[in-house]
Design a protein around this motif. Structure first.
Motif, mmCIF file in Angstrom:
data_model
loop_
_atom_site.group_PDB
_atom_site.id
_atom_site.type_symbol
_atom_site.label_atom_id
_atom_site.label_comp_id
_atom_site.label_asym_id
_atom_site.label_seq_id
_atom_site.Cartn_x
_atom_site.Cartn_y
_atom_site.Cartn_z
ATOM 1 N N THR A 44 14.501 -12.878 -32.596
ATOM 2 C CA THR A 44 14.716 -12.308 -31.260
ATOM 3 C C THR A 44 15.930 -12.103 -30.665
ATOM 4 O O THR A 44 15.949 -11.558 -29.829
ATOM 5 C CB THR A 44 13.609 -12.931 -30.192
ATOM 6 O OG1 THR A 44 13.859 -14.333 -30.505
ATOM 7 C CG2 THR A 44 12.260 -12.600 -30.390
ATOM 8 N N PRO A 81 14.919 -6.154 -30.648
ATOM 9 C CA PRO A 81 14.390 -4.809 -31.214
ATOM 10 C C PRO A 81 15.694 -4.192 -31.594
ATOM 11 O O PRO A 81 15.772 -3.006 -32.232
ATOM 12 C CB PRO A 81 13.372 -4.097 -30.597
ATOM 13 C CG PRO A 81 13.806 -4.505 -29.220
ATOM 14 C CD PRO A 81 14.132 -5.913 -29.242
ATOM 15 N N LYS A 82 16.834 -4.333 -30.556
ATOM 16 C CA LYS A 82 17.844 -3.247 -30.597
ATOM 17 C C LYS A 82 18.657 -3.192 -32.183
ATOM 18 O O LYS A 82 18.926 -2.206 -32.485
ATOM 19 C CB LYS A 82 19.121 -4.172 -29.676
ATOM 20 C CG LYS A 82 20.184 -3.265 -29.590
ATOM 21 C CD LYS A 82 21.119 -3.691 -28.643
ATOM 22 C CE LYS A 82 22.294 -2.945 -28.212
ATOM 23 N NZ LYS A 82 23.438 -3.636 -27.331
ATOM 24 N N GLU A 107 6.222 -6.739 -24.512
ATOM 25 C CA GLU A 107 7.241 -5.570 -24.324
ATOM 26 C C GLU A 107 7.725 -4.966 -25.711
ATOM 27 O O GLU A 107 8.134 -3.948 -25.589
ATOM 28 C CB GLU A 107 8.512 -6.215 -23.626
ATOM 29 C CG GLU A 107 8.450 -6.303 -21.941
ATOM 30 C CD GLU A 107 7.987 -7.890 -22.087
ATOM 31 O OE1 GLU A 107 8.766 -8.741 -22.020
ATOM 32 O OE2 GLU A 107 6.897 -8.160 -21.920
ATOM 33 N N PHE A 108 7.757 -5.916 -26.647
ATOM 34 C CA PHE A 108 8.080 -5.194 -27.824
ATOM 35 C C PHE A 108 7.491 -4.001 -28.295
ATOM 36 O O PHE A 108 7.747 -3.220 -29.367
ATOM 37 C CB PHE A 108 8.150 -6.262 -28.981
ATOM 38 C CG PHE A 108 9.372 -7.527 -29.190
ATOM 39 C CD1 PHE A 108 10.424 -7.075 -29.959
ATOM 40 C CD2 PHE A 108 9.333 -8.274 -28.504
ATOM 41 C CE1 PHE A 108 11.509 -7.892 -30.019
ATOM 42 C CE2 PHE A 108 10.467 -9.206 -27.945
ATOM 43 C CZ PHE A 108 11.687 -8.924 -29.128
ATOM 44 N N ARG A 109 6.145 -3.854 -27.766
ATOM 45 C CA ARG A 109 5.188 -2.974 -28.344
ATOM 46 C C ARG A 109 5.847 -1.496 -27.776
ATOM 47 O O ARG A 109 5.687 -0.386 -28.269
ATOM 48 C CB ARG A 109 3.845 -2.911 -27.848
ATOM 49 C CG ARG A 109 2.965 -4.419 -28.470
ATOM 50 C CD ARG A 109 1.696 -4.278 -27.871
ATOM 51 N NE ARG A 109 0.911 -3.187 -28.656
ATOM 52 C CZ ARG A 109 0.016 -3.426 -29.274
ATOM 53 N NH1 ARG A 109 -0.384 -4.835 -29.636
ATOM 54 N NH2 ARG A 109 -1.005 -2.470 -30.107
ATOM 55 N N HIS A 153 8.820 -0.526 -27.562
ATOM 56 C CA HIS A 153 9.883 0.144 -28.230
ATOM 57 C C HIS A 153 9.386 1.098 -29.318
ATOM 58 O O HIS A 153 8.857 0.649 -30.217
ATOM 59 C CB HIS A 153 10.744 -0.943 -28.858
ATOM 60 C CG HIS A 153 12.102 -0.666 -29.590
ATOM 61 N ND1 HIS A 153 12.952 -0.353 -28.930
ATOM 62 C CD2 HIS A 153 12.281 -0.365 -30.799
ATOM 63 C CE1 HIS A 153 13.929 -0.092 -29.620
ATOM 64 N NE2 HIS A 153 13.541 -0.011 -30.774
ATOM 65 N N ARG A 154 9.549 2.358 -29.190
ATOM 66 C CA ARG A 154 9.533 3.446 -29.891
ATOM 67 C C ARG A 154 8.006 3.422 -30.567
ATOM 68 O O ARG A 154 7.456 3.671 -31.657
ATOM 69 C CB ARG A 154 10.437 3.316 -31.365
ATOM 70 C CG ARG A 154 12.043 3.453 -30.664
ATOM 71 C CD ARG A 154 12.803 3.294 -32.167
ATOM 72 N NE ARG A 154 12.713 4.806 -32.718
ATOM 73 C CZ ARG A 154 13.691 5.106 -33.429
ATOM 74 N NH1 ARG A 154 14.814 4.195 -33.968
ATOM 75 N NH2 ARG A 154 13.752 6.257 -34.138
ATOM 76 N N GLU A 155 7.285 3.261 -29.324
ATOM 77 C CA GLU A 155 5.574 3.111 -29.531
ATOM 78 C C GLU A 155 5.122 4.285 -30.312
ATOM 79 O O GLU A 155 4.311 4.211 -31.182
ATOM 80 C CB GLU A 155 5.332 2.793 -28.123
ATOM 81 C CG GLU A 155 3.726 2.599 -28.376
ATOM 82 C CD GLU A 155 2.987 2.104 -26.788
ATOM 83 O OE1 GLU A 155 3.783 2.314 -25.895
ATOM 84 O OE2 GLU A 155 1.844 1.716 -26.768
ATOM 85 N N LYS A 161 5.758 4.305 -33.888
ATOM 86 C CA LYS A 161 4.993 3.584 -34.514
ATOM 87 C C LYS A 161 3.507 3.827 -34.942
ATOM 88 O O LYS A 161 2.973 3.421 -35.934
ATOM 89 C CB LYS A 161 5.280 1.930 -33.802
ATOM 90 C CG LYS A 161 6.578 1.448 -33.959
ATOM 91 C CD LYS A 161 6.810 -0.038 -33.526
ATOM 92 C CE LYS A 161 6.768 -0.015 -32.064
ATOM 93 N NZ LYS A 161 7.482 -1.359 -31.619
ATOM 94 N N GLY A 186 6.860 -3.632 -34.385
ATOM 95 C CA GLY A 186 8.199 -3.012 -35.130
ATOM 96 C C GLY A 186 8.422 -4.046 -36.539
ATOM 97 O O GLY A 186 9.240 -3.922 -37.097
ATOM 98 N N CYS A 204 11.921 -2.831 -36.867
ATOM 99 C CA CYS A 204 13.333 -3.535 -36.833
ATOM 100 C C CYS A 204 13.378 -4.765 -37.558
ATOM 101 O O CYS A 204 14.282 -5.464 -37.735
ATOM 102 C CB CYS A 204 13.448 -3.896 -35.381
ATOM 103 S SG CYS A 204 12.259 -4.614 -34.563
#
Ligand SMILES: Nc1ncnc2c1ncn2[C@@H]1O[C@H](COP(=O)(O)OP(=O)(O)OP(=O)(O)O)[C@@H](O)[C@H]1O
Ligand SMILES: [Mg+2]
Length: 1053
Positions: free
Chosen positions: A532, A536-537, A564-566, A568-570, A573, A599, A625
């Motif tokens: 982490t 995800p950056k 929150e990770f979900r 990112h570019r949901e 995915k 990710g 990621c």
């Protein structure tokens, strides 16, 4: 003044000598320093001798008056030049235009500035000063030799001109040499195309140095090739005014020779066809366009300019991972293909890497006019098609590369192969593939002095042995464009690896992350804390010791990641999961379904080819990621990774080797993808001391595997040596083996028996097996009696069949002849089921039993013929004791055949793996191996007349196994890298044939196909174009061959 000298030169070289020294008609040969060193070695074309009835020069060039004003000749020359340029689509620049590209001079200028630091970085084996001194002399000598050889073969018109140029260039050479000796490197470019332009080496050599631009040089730099010839002919014509006229016949002969030489001169000028390392500037442009490469790294430039390379010596070079090694090899390959007009073989360790390279280089091939041919799995033709016009770049796996070299030796075409590039050279020390690579290289070295070998790797240790084996120079440099920081984590303390300190590590920081007690239990090694920090950056790779561990890590991390990770570019995915579902015909791996929304994915050999490719693409695009992977992603792969984590210092249950460690961490911080890179090795307290050793120890040595891999190693080598007539006596075999890596390392590796004893035993064994014929003397280890290969022996080495199975394969094929059941393809499939997988196969007896119960009468007959009694399976399934003596290898093999049979019927890996309770990756691997083995059995049968009937059957079966899809998708899947899922998408969108793909508009394709990037679309189109043109050319060549009028028709002269 010129005339007497001219005559002396020609007379000084008697016709027989001239004939011997005459280079082949091929342009590259004319200028090859190697060809000059070994004038009698392969590839000599028929000599185009001047009529020898009269050895006076006057006779040859008498009365050229008409020639002086003969526009038609100049037109022909012009046409030839024009056609040549058009054909190749390459600009042969006029000498006046020859300036080094900005790139080169830029790099060069930089070199001036950093000269002192550079010296520290570059470690050329030989002392640099001495090397420069020595090479300078070498270059002068070889130039001299080269010049003489050319002069010996040129008519007086060229000689007159060249004599003049020689004076000019000798001034240039001397000034260049003295400048270099003084280390006065100047960034200004070489503006001269002098006599040395006939030699690629000479031109390269002169480049870095400023050459005094006297007026003569200025004069010649403005002359185009046509001008050169015009001027030569003019000179000749003038010279002829002084000559006595001779018969018309002789004049015509001389005239036609002049045309011939003129054409040759144009062709031979292609040894240097542009300003970018002898290549046209278009190459530079293409590198920018396709790779985003603006300038070469300083080391890349230095390496390309190395004297040994200029002299076409073999070279090993070693730089850290991501150092940019490939580009140097690619430039050398282009030089070979375009300038020397020779074929090139590039050997890579994995099928996926071969396919990626074919895709990547196809666009270069299309733009620059060469063919890119794939030799992997069941793909590749043996011997390769002989192309008349274009040169071929064969991109091959180690196994296919070996078979290709065998085929070239057998068809006496090694002379066509100018260069062999081996990526990941350290593979020499790895199992049967290492043995195959060693055999390939040893055969090249032994049979073709003109084939240059280039090997590269990031992880080489005992370079001396490898150098000795490959007769190669060595270049190394520590350059890595993106700094890689190495860390080790013990407990929560992170240490930086620092080999300069006595400890090997220095304290870096404490890992600061709040863990709940639940989390602490689930993730005692604090992997989540480590990942982490970057995702995800940025991207992160986590190498795990086992496949199961990959899945567990990916599940564990995704389970505890914040919601929150979900986000990112949901959408992407979700699309990815949909895509995987369609690949799996409605099924998607439950682990991936759970991890991808965060990710995260796992990556190991348990994935199907399609899944693996889709996951890699999503990871490259940043949709995923984090990949938890096995060592499958360790070598040669260019994926983004800001951080690489090694979950434990183990691969399976073995402690990590230094080479593996270096390759794994080397995936972090790839140039052009990441701007920084770091690796963290997670270590338990108990392993601390082992890790200290790992970090501080040198790389493992690379040892020959010829002996360890007996039937796939030394015995197989001996068989092919006799089969190819490379060595047919024991003594010759000894000589050959002494030049292998095993030969180099014999003192170290051979303890019990000497090499000649091993060879003797090996040959005897081959005779016993019926693969060789001949007598071996009892005591003599240097027997000179010749051995011959039997048909079975030939079939074995040509089919690349493991010697351990060749007799069995023969017997089974023979048995098949007595009653091959053709009502179904089960019988044929059994014969093509790879033997080596049967030993690790443990059938599920209940499934086996169920399969048995579903067999049709015809299928039942097959089972009877191969010899698996139903009672045996029934008893196994019901757990009863078995008394009958049944060959378990046959039983296992048939089980695998059932799996393949189901695959061909259903074309769905998912449902078949479920049916047989096997992982889909295993089923995929079985399918790939079967396709490859089927092509081997096909070649085996082609060599044995009695098996003629199998040829057509196995050709079709190989195709079915290679693609294992509905027939309509096969034409699309022939394109490198187009797998089933993509082929389906393309087919459904209306791209139904190879021609559709080759003529597609990439932009339109992107609009119509989901999840297809612009880069991928372009690569598909260019790979399809390449394949189409390769197929079309092959047909054209076949047609021309058919129409060729034989020279030996009875009754004609
Ligand atoms: N001169 C250059 N300028 C910019 N990028 C470059 C240059 N040369 C190579 N690269 C890029 O650097 C990356 C790594 O290069 P390459 O794959 O050749 O590394 P390598 O030395 O073969 O590493 P490995 O040993 O890990 O295979 C590639 O993406 C390549 O395009
Ligand atoms: Mg590489």
């Amino acid at each position: 003044m010129a005339e007497p000298r001219l005559a002396v030169r020609r007379r000084s070289c008697p016709p027989s000598d001239r004939k011997r020294r005459r280079p082949s008609g091929k342009p590259g040969d004319v200028c090859s320093p190697v060809a000059l060193k070994t004038p009698s070695s392969g590839g000599e074309g028929p000599p185009t001798e001047i009529p020898c009835s009269n050895d006076s020069e006057e006779d040859m060039f008498g009365d050229y008056d008409g020639f002086y004003g003969n526009d038609s000749l100049l037109e022909q020359v012009d046409d030839t030049e024009h056609k040549y340029l058009q054909d190749k689509n390459l600009a042969i620049k006029a000498a006046g235009d020859i300036t080094l590209g900005n790139l080169q001079s830029g790099v060069h200028q930089k070199k001036q500035d950093n000269f002192s630091t550079l010296e520290n970085m570059v470690a050329l084996k030989a002392d640099k000063e001495d090397a420069i001194q020595m090479n300078e002399n070498d270059s002068m000598d070889s130039n001299q030799e080269l010049t003489e050889s050319i002069l010996a073969d040129l008519p007086s018109s060229q000689l007159l001109y060249l004599e003049k140029m020689d004076e000019v260039s000798s001034v240039s050479r001397i000034s260049a040499a003295s400048e270099r000796r003084n280390n006065c490197m100047n960034s200004s470019s070489d503006k001269v195309r002098s006599l040395s332009s006939f030699c690629p080496d000479a031109d390269h050599r002169n480049r870095p140095a400023t050459i005094a631009s006297d007026s003569k040089c200025d004069l010649c730099k403005t002359e185009s090739l046509k001008d050169h010839l015009k001027s030569a002919m003019t000179g000749n014509a003038k010279a002829q005014l002084l000559q006595v006229s001779r018969t018309k016949q002789l004049r015509e002969a001389a005239l036609s020779e002049e045309i011939c030489i003129a054409k040759k001169t144009i062709e031979s000028s292609s040894v240097d066809i542009g300003p970018f390392y002898g290549l046209p500037s278009k190459v530079k442009e293409l590198l920018r366009q396709f790779r985003g490469i603006e300038t070469l790294y300083e080391w890349q430039h230095d390496c390309l300019m190395l004297e040994p390379l200029q002299q076409r010596k073999n070279l090993i070079y070693s730089l850290p991972t991501s150092g940019g090694k490939t580009l140097v090899a690619e430039i050398l390959m282009l030089q070979e293909l375009l300038c020397r007009q020779k074929d090139v073989l590039m050997i890579l360790p994995y099928v996926a890497l071969v396919q990626e390279k074919v895709r990547g280089l196809s666009s270069f091939g299309l733009e620059l006019g060469f063919l890119v041919e794939e030799y992997a799995g069941s793909k590749g033709r043996f011997p390769p098609i002989k192309r008349r016009l274009k040169k071929s770049l064969y991109v091959a796996t180690i196994e296919k590369g070996h078979a290709l070299v065998n085929a070239l030796i057998e068809s006496e075409r090694m002379g066509d192969l100018g260069l062999v590039v081996v990526d990941e050279l350290h593979m020499l020390g790895e199992g049967s593939r290492g043995a195959a690579l060693e055999m390939t290289l040893a055969k090249i070295l032994y049979t073709s002095k003109s084939t240059q070998i280039i090997g590269m790797s990031a992880t080489l240790s005992n370079v001396g042995d490898l150098q000795k084996f490959l007769q190669a120079e060595y270049y190394t440099n520590n350059f890595r464009p993106v700094e890689l920081k190495e860390y080790v984590k013990i407990g929560d303390t992170i240490y930086e690896v620092d080999s300069k300190t006595g400890e090997g590590f220095t304290f870096s920081r404490l890992l600061n992350f709040k863990y709940s007690s639940n989390l602490e239990k689930a993730d005692p090694d604090h992997i989540i804390a480590l990942v982490t920090e970057v995702i995800p950056k940025y991207s992160c790779l986590v190498f795990c010791p086992t496949k199961k561990n990959c899945e567990n890590v990916s599940l564990m991390v995704s389970k505890y990641l914040k919601i929150e990770f979900r986000a990112h570019r949901e959408k992407e995915k979700q699309d990815l999961i949909k895509n995987l579902k369609s690949i799996g015909n409605g099924s998607v791996c439950p682990v991936l379904k759970q991890t991808i929304p965060f990710g995260i994915a796992y990556h190991h050999s348990g994935l199907t080819n399609d899944e693996r490719k889709t996951i890699e693409e999503a990871y490259s695009a940043g949709i995923l990621c984090l990949l938890a992977c096995t060592a499958t992603l360790a070598a040669g792969v260019n994926l983004p990774a800001r951080r690489v984590i090694l979950r434990a210092p183990y691969v399976a249950s073995d402690f990590l080797k230094k080479n593996q460690y270096k390759q794994m961490i080397g995936r972090a911080g790839r140039a052009g993808i990441d701007s920084a890179g770091e690796s963290i090795l997670i270590v338990q307290e108990k392993d601390k001391h082992l890790v200290w050793d790992l970090v501080n120890s040198p790389l493992e040595n690379c040892y020959s595997h010829l002996l360890l891999e007996l039937t796939k190693g030394i015995q197989s080598l001996l068989l092919s040596l006799v089969g190819l007539k490379i060595a047919v006596t024991q003594e010759e075999c000894n000589n050959f083996l002494c030049r292998t890596l095993l030969g180099v390392q014999q003192q170290l590796l051979l303890k019990e028996k000497s090499l000649s004893e091993i060879i003797k035993d090996g040959l005897e064994n081959l005779i016993e097996k019926g693969l060789l014929k001949g007598r071996m003397s009892e005591k003599d280890h240097n027997s000179q009696s010749a051995l011959t290969i039997t048909p079975l022996g030939r079939a074995t080495y040509k089919g690349s069949v493991d010697l351990a199975y060749c007799n069995l394969l023969y017997r089974e094929l023979k048995k098949g002849l007595e009653g091959l059941v053709l009502e179904t393809n089960l019988h044929l499939l059994y014969l093509a089921t790879p033997y080596d997988l049967t030993y690790n196969c443990s059938p599920d007896w209940m499934i086996y039993f169920r399969q048995f119960n579903q067999l049709s009468a015809a299928e039942q007959k097959v089972v009877d013929i191969v010899g698996v009694p139903e009672s045996f399976i029934t008893k196994k399934a019901s757990g009863q004791a078995i008394r009958k003596n049944v060959d378990i290898a046959v039983v296992n093999r048939l089980y695998l055949t059932f799996v393949l049979y189901a695959l061909l019927k259903e074309t769905n890996i998912w449902s078949v793996s479920e049916k047989f309770n096997m992982s889909r990756g295993y089923v995929q691997n079985l399918l790939n191996s079967a396709a490859s083995f089927a092509s081997c059995v096909l070649r085996f049968c082609e060599e044995l007349e009695e098996f003629w009937v199998y040829k057509a059957l196995l050709t079709e079966l190989t195709k079915q196994l290679t693609y294992c899809v509905k027939m309509e998708l096969i034409p699309l899947m022939e394109v490198a890298g187009v797998l089933e899922a993509r082929a389906k998408q393309l087919y459904n969108a209306g791209y139904k044939t190879l021609a559709h793909l080759a003529n597609a508009n990439p932009e339109a394709m992107i609009r119509m196909i989901e999840h297809l990037s612009r880069r991928q679309a372009k690569q598909i189109v260019s790979s399809a174009k390449m394949l189409l043109s390769e197929k079309a050319e092959a047909l054209q060549e076949e047609a021309e061959e058919l129409l060729k009028v034989p020279t030996d028709i009875p009754g004609t002269y």
